[in-house]
Every structure is written in C-alpha cells, then in structure tokens.
Motif scaffolding. Sequence first.
Motif, PDB file in Angstrom:
ATOM      1  N   LEU A 183      17.315  70.499  18.405  1.00 52.04           N
ATOM      2  CA  LEU A 183      15.974  70.447  17.840  1.00 52.04           C
ATOM      3  C   LEU A 183      15.761  69.052  17.271  1.00 52.04           C
ATOM      4  N   ALA A 184      14.559  68.534  17.413  1.00 53.27           N
ATOM      5  CA  ALA A 184      14.289  67.180  16.918  1.00 53.27           C
ATOM      6  C   ALA A 184      12.955  67.157  16.186  1.00 53.27           C
ATOM      7  N   GLY A 185      12.909  66.442  15.101  1.00 53.95           N
ATOM      8  CA  GLY A 185      11.657  66.277  14.359  1.00 53.95           C
ATOM      9  C   GLY A 185      11.471  67.342  13.305  1.00 53.95           C
ATOM     10  N   GLN A 186      10.637  67.024  12.320  1.00 54.68           N
ATOM     11  CA  GLN A 186      10.414  67.903  11.171  1.00 54.68           C
ATOM     12  C   GLN A 186       9.933  69.296  11.581  1.00 54.68           C
ATOM     13  N   ASP A 187       9.005  69.381  12.521  1.00 51.45           N
ATOM     14  CA  ASP A 187       8.422  70.680  12.831  1.00 51.45           C
ATOM     15  C   ASP A 187       9.458  71.639  13.405  1.00 51.45           C
ATOM     16  N   GLN A 188      10.224  71.156  14.406  1.00 45.60           N
ATOM     17  CA  GLN A 188      11.226  72.038  15.025  1.00 45.60           C
ATOM     18  C   GLN A 188      12.318  72.410  14.031  1.00 45.60           C
ATOM     19  N   VAL A 189      12.719  71.441  13.222  1.00 55.15           N
ATOM     20  CA  VAL A 189      13.808  71.712  12.278  1.00 55.15           C
ATOM     21  C   VAL A 189      13.349  72.722  11.226  1.00 55.15           C
ATOM     22  N   ARG A 190      12.151  72.515  10.670  1.00 59.81           N
ATOM     23  CA  ARG A 190      11.634  73.447   9.663  1.00 59.81           C
ATOM     24  C   ARG A 190      11.484  74.850  10.241  1.00 59.81           C
ATOM     25  N   GLU A 191      10.892  74.942  11.437  1.00 59.68           N
ATOM     26  CA  GLU A 191      10.693  76.265  12.045  1.00 59.68           C
ATOM     27  C   GLU A 191      12.018  76.994  12.234  1.00 59.68           C
ATOM     28  N   SER A 192      13.061  76.251  12.618  1.00 60.96           N
ATOM     29  CA  SER A 192      14.349  76.907  12.880  1.00 60.96           C
ATOM     30  C   SER A 192      14.955  77.456  11.586  1.00 60.96           C
ATOM     31  N   TRP A 193      14.858  76.676  10.513  1.00 65.39           N
ATOM     32  CA  TRP A 193      15.406  77.174   9.249  1.00 65.39           C
ATOM     33  C   TRP A 193      14.559  78.325   8.713  1.00 65.39           C
ATOM     34  N   ALA A 194      13.241  78.243   8.872  1.00 69.53           N
ATOM     35  CA  ALA A 194      12.380  79.348   8.422  1.00 69.53           C
ATOM     36  C   ALA A 194      12.773  80.630   9.127  1.00 69.53           C
TER      37      ALA A 194
END
Lengths: 149, 149
Positions: A48-59
């Motif tokens: 995953l790369a970038g803020q959006d993908q990283v945040r979504e994965s942790w959420a």
Amino acid sequence: MSGKVFPTAQDAENAFYEALERCDLEAMMAVWAEDEDIVCVHPGGPRLAGQDQVRESWASLFAGGPQARLQVSAQVTIGGMMLAVHSVHEMFTLAGAKPGDPAPAPIVATNVYLRTAAGWKMIVHHASPAPVQGEPPAAAPAATPKILH
Amino acid sequence: MSGKVFPTAQDAENAFYEALERCDLEAMMAVWAEDEDIVCVHPGGPRLAGQDQVRESWASLFAGGPQARLQVSAQVTIGGMMLAVHSVHEMFTLAGAKPGDPAPAPIVATNVYLRTAAGWKMIVHHASPAPVQGEPPAAAPAATPKILH
C-alpha cells in the motif's frame, strides 16, 4: 493528533506499537509521515502506498477493536541523521486464547523512520509472517542501537 | 569481489538483482555491508542476521543455479545522505514455464542501503509474497527518486 512530535525514531516506534495494540486509528496515523511515498505491507497483503491507502488499511484492521496483546522483541536498529531502520519481531497473543490454542504466527517487521520538520515519522512498515530462528519467541533483549554519524 | 564499490544505492540495487538472477554468490555478497547488523528475510523465511547467516542462505538458494528470470518494477525510493530505502516488486518467471503454468507469486521487497567508506552497501533485504494492488505486474515505470538533503 497528527501534530504529535516524536523526538526520536524510537519514540515514533513506541507510539506505533501502542496505537497498533489499542487499535487507535488517529494515534496510528499520527506516527506516519504526511507523504505520498509512505509504504505499508501488512502480512500477506499487497504493498500500500500513500496516506489514503495506509489509513484505509488500518481503519479496516482496527474496525473490530483491540483483539490481541502484542510483544515486540529482538530489535535491530540502524540509525542515521535523517533515516532510521528498525527490524523487530512482533508476537501477538489473541485475547481469550486458551492454553493449547495455536499461537498466531510470529511476524517480522522492517520499520523505517524519517526525520521531518515535525519530528520522526514512519515512512515504511513491512510486516510478514516468519518463523523465528534461533531465538526464544518474544524473549530476546533489545540490541544496543547502532548510531551513524 | 567484496572490494567492489557502488557509487549510488541504485548501483548496489542493480548489482543485487543481477547477482540474484545469475545466482552469483560472490557478486551477491559484494553488495552486502560487511557488518553483523545486516538483516535478510527471504519470502516466508525467518529473519537472518549477520554475514554468516546471510551468506549461507544465498548459497543454499543459489545451489541449483539460475532457475528464473526476474523483473523488478514499481520502485519507490527514499534517499538520505547515509541511508536509502527502496521498495520494489519482484516478478519471477521460471525457466521452462509454459503458457498457462501458474506464475510464481509476486514478491514485495524493502531494500535498505548504507553509505560506507567502500560505497553504498545493502544492509536490509526484506522480501515477502504479496499480491500486487492496482498495478499491472511488472509494467509500472520506476518512480522519480525522492532525495533528502
């Protein structure tokens, strides 16, 4: 929370694992650099790369709330002025696990931190299942950090 | 071969993947720092640390000679004065594979390089199987490197 300042890479790492254990999304994202080049690989998952993908994965991972205790061990650290690399073993213990239940696989993680104007931030977390070789799980003391100048 | 000097982290990475594809143990070990803190995680394997464990693992992997073609893609790089971090996808194509044969799983790798007195050397290679998300396999152009000063 995203304004939180970590004076050292180790402070950022401590906050990362506290947020991971508590399933605290805002605390987790406060650890990451606000940068589109951040990279996160969860065990068995895609890069995953970038803020959006990283945040979504942790959420998504945190949606069920705290499920496990986490112990981090066998840290190897390599630190520079601007970047620091930590390699650790992560051992999860599921809440409600009974003696004899199969333990989750140990995880090996490579964590990279960048010194930014707002303190040290995580830029890479790469985690994958890995048998622990030649070390008792979750028992090895942290190694002395190696500092580069 | 261990005296080989790589002027940039990318030179070291190119030599790493050439050695991996050719199964050339001496060329592979010439890429690694002569340091006991080096860390190597092969896909699904344990974390290996230090020259002896890392050399033994590559010797074992290379014992059968070259078996596959390798394509490296979708590089994300973060470079500092002393450390550089590269994230890449590795796509292996087995020699003798026929159309319709299942392809080996894509690998995601985090590679860390250290600037030493003898040029740039690899200090961490963490590779794990990972589906490639949102990118055609082995087709994405290399991203522009990000340089930190």
